[in-house]
Design an enzyme around this catalytic site. Sequence first.
Site, PDB file in Angstrom:
ATOM      1  N   THR A  22     -11.312  27.322  26.738  1.00 42.29           N
ATOM      2  CA  THR A  22     -11.141  27.585  28.178  1.00 42.29           C
ATOM      3  C   THR A  22      -9.931  28.502  28.363  1.00 42.29           C
ATOM      4  O   THR A  22      -9.202  28.777  27.408  1.00 42.29           O
ATOM      5  CB  THR A  22     -10.935  26.276  28.952  1.00 42.29           C
ATOM      6  OG1 THR A  22      -9.997  25.472  28.246  1.00 42.29           O
ATOM      7  CG2 THR A  22     -12.215  25.502  29.104  1.00 42.29           C
ATOM      8  N   ASP A  23      -9.725  28.927  29.620  1.00 37.46           N
ATOM      9  CA  ASP A  23      -8.617  29.863  29.868  1.00 37.46           C
ATOM     10  C   ASP A  23      -7.361  29.143  30.330  1.00 37.46           C
ATOM     11  O   ASP A  23      -6.498  29.729  30.968  1.00 37.46           O
ATOM     12  CB  ASP A  23      -9.027  30.876  30.935  1.00 37.46           C
ATOM     13  CG  ASP A  23     -10.333  31.536  30.619  1.00 37.46           C
ATOM     14  OD1 ASP A  23     -10.443  32.075  29.520  1.00 37.46           O
ATOM     15  OD2 ASP A  23     -11.252  31.488  31.450  1.00 37.46           O
ATOM     16  N   SER A  34      -2.164  28.389  32.611  1.00 38.55           N
ATOM     17  CA  SER A  34      -3.312  29.219  32.908  1.00 38.55           C
ATOM     18  C   SER A  34      -3.108  30.500  32.107  1.00 38.55           C
ATOM     19  O   SER A  34      -2.120  31.203  32.307  1.00 38.55           O
ATOM     20  CB  SER A  34      -3.362  29.537  34.395  1.00 38.55           C
ATOM     21  OG  SER A  34      -4.192  30.645  34.580  1.00 38.55           O
ATOM     22  N   ARG A  35      -4.025  30.772  31.186  1.00 33.01           N
ATOM     23  CA  ARG A  35      -3.804  31.924  30.301  1.00 33.01           C
ATOM     24  C   ARG A  35      -4.023  33.239  31.012  1.00 33.01           C
ATOM     25  O   ARG A  35      -3.700  34.292  30.499  1.00 33.01           O
ATOM     26  CB  ARG A  35      -4.691  31.821  29.072  1.00 33.01           C
ATOM     27  CG  ARG A  35      -4.105  30.877  28.089  1.00 33.01           C
ATOM     28  CD  ARG A  35      -4.950  30.592  26.900  1.00 33.01           C
ATOM     29  NE  ARG A  35      -4.630  29.246  26.477  1.00 33.01           N
ATOM     30  CZ  ARG A  35      -5.483  28.275  26.341  1.00 33.01           C
ATOM     31  NH1 ARG A  35      -6.760  28.495  26.544  1.00 33.01           N
ATOM     32  NH2 ARG A  35      -5.088  27.081  25.980  1.00 33.01           N
ATOM     33  N   ILE A  36      -4.587  33.201  32.219  1.00 28.20           N
ATOM     34  CA  ILE A  36      -4.788  34.462  32.939  1.00 28.20           C
ATOM     35  C   ILE A  36      -3.509  34.826  33.691  1.00 28.20           C
ATOM     36  O   ILE A  36      -3.214  35.991  33.896  1.00 28.20           O
ATOM     37  CB  ILE A  36      -6.024  34.342  33.844  1.00 28.20           C
ATOM     38  CG1 ILE A  36      -7.220  34.170  32.924  1.00 28.20           C
ATOM     39  CG2 ILE A  36      -6.171  35.547  34.746  1.00 28.20           C
ATOM     40  CD1 ILE A  36      -8.541  34.212  33.545  1.00 28.20           C
TER      41      ILE A  36
END
Length: 487
Positions: free
Chosen positions: A323-324, A349-351
């Site tokens: 997941t991101d 949150s990797r975004i």
Amino acid sequence: MDVNVPTLELNEIGKVKESAHGIVKAEGLPSCLYGQLVEFEAGLKGIVLEFNPDEVSIVVLGDYRKIKVGSSLTSKKELITIPVGDKFVGRIVDCLGQPIDGKGEIPSFNSRLVFSQAPGVMDREPIYSPLLTGIKILDMVIPIGKGQRELIIGDRQTGRTSIALDTIINQKDKDVVCIYCFIGGTFSDFEKTIHKLKEKDMFSSSIAVCAFASNSSAEQFICPYTAACLGEHFMHKGKDVLVVFDDLTKHAWAYRQISLLLKRSPGREAYPADVFYIHSQLMERAGKLKSELGGGTMSFLPIVETLQGDITGYIPSNLVSMTDGQIYLNTTLFHEGFKPAIDIGLSVSRIGDRVQPPVLRKLNRGLRLDYLQYREILRLIKLKTGLSPEAQEIIKRGQVLEDLFIQDNYNPLSLVEEVALFYAFRKKILEVLTPDVLSRFKLEIVEFLNFNCPDVVTNIIEANDLSDEMAAELDKALVTYFRSTRR
Ligand code: ATP
Ligand code: MG
């Protein structure tokens, strides 16, 4: 004269050799495909999961006890599909897309493959638009974007479902199709959720897809793929879709049961080796399509359960890696009264803040660090006397921040409310307030702004940014508010 020539349908007819625990062994289907739909004489459906030259293993969708040895089964030369369409919105369906809410047939003119392939890289675009959750910690510190996959991970009873539901409730009037996929739980839990959605007037723009604990493992297994399928219908029409999977631990259990019954060799924690694949195949279907394909998005909020906070478990760690980002819920924080019990240190949150509205991005600088420093100092000291002035200031600010982050469930906040609260925090106004004044401020500020200076509110919403002039107007409004409360 026109003659209607019926199209020729070629079906293979086989015979049931064995039927036990929802797995049927059949013969006489020489050209079967993996994932193909078969129909039994008893009216039930099944999916082909394994085959060899003289035997096919089929998992039954429904009550397998109705299937008799020696009865026939037919297969069409196509993979399992479900009906999809716009009219599914506001309905409750089972894992095969059939309505179970007693409101009659759902008209649909299309169907989609349940195990369809995810869009390729060239069909996608980077994710940049925000999906506001209305939960202050998430919108400020761990922002989620449209098209993102954000895992909600935590022990039982830590508020996982509440976070997902708040996010759905916050999509009210925002033209997002919400799909709630319920897997392996009890009917009463499902009913509570649906009741909440109806109470908040969100059910009319949502779809619920469910397979309860009492349904067969196969039904629980295909349920999330069906939800993704329904979502894809809207995504390919250029719409924004949000799908919640509640929860994937039960989905993995269902798949483990099927695999063990099929006598596949068990691996770690008795799960089959391809349990990673079945989840990643699902997670890949989220994303944002490029504008030539309509620019639709599909965001996923999968939920997974941990045991005693152990995020290194097999299924949780698999899902973390595909997941991101993850929202980690901590039981200790929950019992301390810090709800939603989001552990800011372990959630990510990797975004990143690219998907945050610019107005919130301006206000979020240093929030995570301020809060983590505060928790660290709290951990180090037990007595709050004899502290350096800097440490005292960090504690004071941290306490206010903690107070701001606490939020009831089913009560998502509007963007303006979040801006007003965190703007005041950034201006260091809130530390000097007494606890009663602070709680009154939290309750009243938006109403005050809406009533006394509606143009400040509309400016912030329209510009979605905080220019110097807007900040000056907001300053003026805050001064007026505090003057009025003093009297
Ligand atoms: P389960 O393991 O049963 O699936 P869960 O992790 O999904 O539980 P929820 O059902 O969302 O957790 O919440 C558990 C309880 O905590 C509920 O009674 C809910 O009302 C309460 N709760 C959750 N979030 C909050 C919150 N922010 N403020 C107050 N109470 C909350
Ligand atoms: Mg739950």
